[in-house]
Design an enzyme around this catalytic site. Structure first.
Site, mmCIF file in Angstrom:
data_model
loop_
_atom_site.group_PDB
_atom_site.id
_atom_site.type_symbol
_atom_site.label_atom_id
_atom_site.label_comp_id
_atom_site.label_asym_id
_atom_site.label_seq_id
_atom_site.Cartn_x
_atom_site.Cartn_y
_atom_site.Cartn_z
ATOM 1 N N ASP A 147 0.825 -1.210 0.000
ATOM 2 C CA ASP A 147 0.000 0.000 0.000
ATOM 3 C C ASP A 147 0.859 1.260 0.000
ATOM 4 O O ASP A 147 2.078 1.204 0.166
ATOM 5 C CB ASP A 147 -0.908 0.012 1.238
ATOM 6 C CG ASP A 147 -1.943 -1.099 1.220
ATOM 7 O OD1 ASP A 147 -2.298 -1.564 0.121
ATOM 8 O OD2 ASP A 147 -2.395 -1.494 2.312
ATOM 9 N N TYR B 69 6.575 -10.040 6.706
ATOM 10 C CA TYR B 69 6.537 -8.599 6.962
ATOM 11 C C TYR B 69 7.045 -8.318 8.373
ATOM 12 O O TYR B 69 6.940 -9.159 9.270
ATOM 13 C CB TYR B 69 5.108 -8.058 6.866
ATOM 14 C CG TYR B 69 4.571 -7.896 5.467
ATOM 15 C CD1 TYR B 69 4.657 -6.665 4.807
ATOM 16 C CD2 TYR B 69 3.958 -8.956 4.809
ATOM 17 C CE1 TYR B 69 4.148 -6.508 3.528
ATOM 18 C CE2 TYR B 69 3.450 -8.809 3.520
ATOM 19 C CZ TYR B 69 3.547 -7.579 2.889
ATOM 20 O OH TYR B 69 3.049 -7.427 1.615
#
EC number: 5.4.99.12
Length: 245
Positions: free
Chosen positions: A52, A111
């Site tokens: 994003d 992540y």
């Protein structure tokens, strides 16, 4: 036509995300411009993770098909030259089989979310971490995080505009680790929903601040309702670390 696998590092702050969009520059767009400068025509660059806006990558993976065969090191160096002054670095390039897909061949994505848990203002990490001055109970956060590990319906922790067909995901890892004032939230799964990691992080911060218990977090998950989620953490601290194949 050879297919190339690229490993890419980038600062996500200047971009609307990985994917090309109408509302601003993208990492994908910058890479495709660099590839075109080398080979003279448009080539689609496909990424493993559609990060994003504002989200960073330490080792994003992408693939592209280029009609002319380049030595991998020459392609890497050429792309880096044409990417300047973008905060994007191509760490490596290699020729891979034609059936390799950066996104669909991936078996796990890793992540890390970085929090600076200190009262002092940020100086060297602006835009790279989420600064939280209130002391977090990271032991409570880690214990609560284990309630999210496994296969669940993560409707509570996905963006309302998420286009995934199913909210079911299997979370393989969600650990909270403190090193002095630095807090790392490490997670891995085959794939994630839109805003899932940042939504989980924000809710875990509520646990760390004492607003929620582990049972509250589990109840939010069970609610399967977006409004049951805690705050969504800002993109600054989120990094795509690695993709496994």
């Amino acid at each position: 036509m050879p297919r190339y696998k690229l490993i890419i590092e980038y600062d996500g702050a200047p971009y609307c995300g990985w994917q090309i969009q109408d509302n601003g520059p993208s990492v994908q767009g910058a890479l495709e411009t660099a590839v075109k400068a080398i080979c003279g025509k448009f080539v689609r660059v496909n990424g493993a993770g559609r990060t994003d806006a504002g989200v960073h990558a330490l080792a994003q993976v992408a693939h592209c098909d280029i009609a002319k065969e380049f030595a991998p090191g020459r392609l890497r160096d050429g792309l880096n030259a044409h990417l300047r002054p973008h905060p994007i670095g191509v760490l490596s390039a290699e020729i891979v089989p034609d059936d390799f897909e950066a996104r669909f061949s991936a078996i796990k994505r890793h992540y890390v979310y970085r929090i600076s848990n200190r009262r002092a203002n940020l100086a060297l990490q602006i835009g790279k971490v989420w600064r939280l001055p209130r002391r977090l109970d990271t032991d409570a956060m880690h214990a609560a995080a284990q309630r999210l590990v496994g296969k669940h319906d993560f409707t509570t922790f996905r963006d309302t505009e998420c286009q995934a067909k199913s909210p079911d995901k299997t979370l393989d890892q969600l650990d909270v680790i403190r090193d002095g004032d630095n807090v790392s939230i490490i997670t891995s799964a085959r794939s994630f929903l839109h805003s899932q990691v940042r939504s989980m992080v924000g809710s875990l911060v509520w646990v760390g601040e004492g607003r929620w218990s582990a049972d509250d977090l589990a109840a939010a998950l069970a609610a399967r309702r977006r409004t049951a989620c805690g705050p969504v953490a800002p993109p600054d601290g989120l990094y795509l670390v690695k993709v496994d194949y």
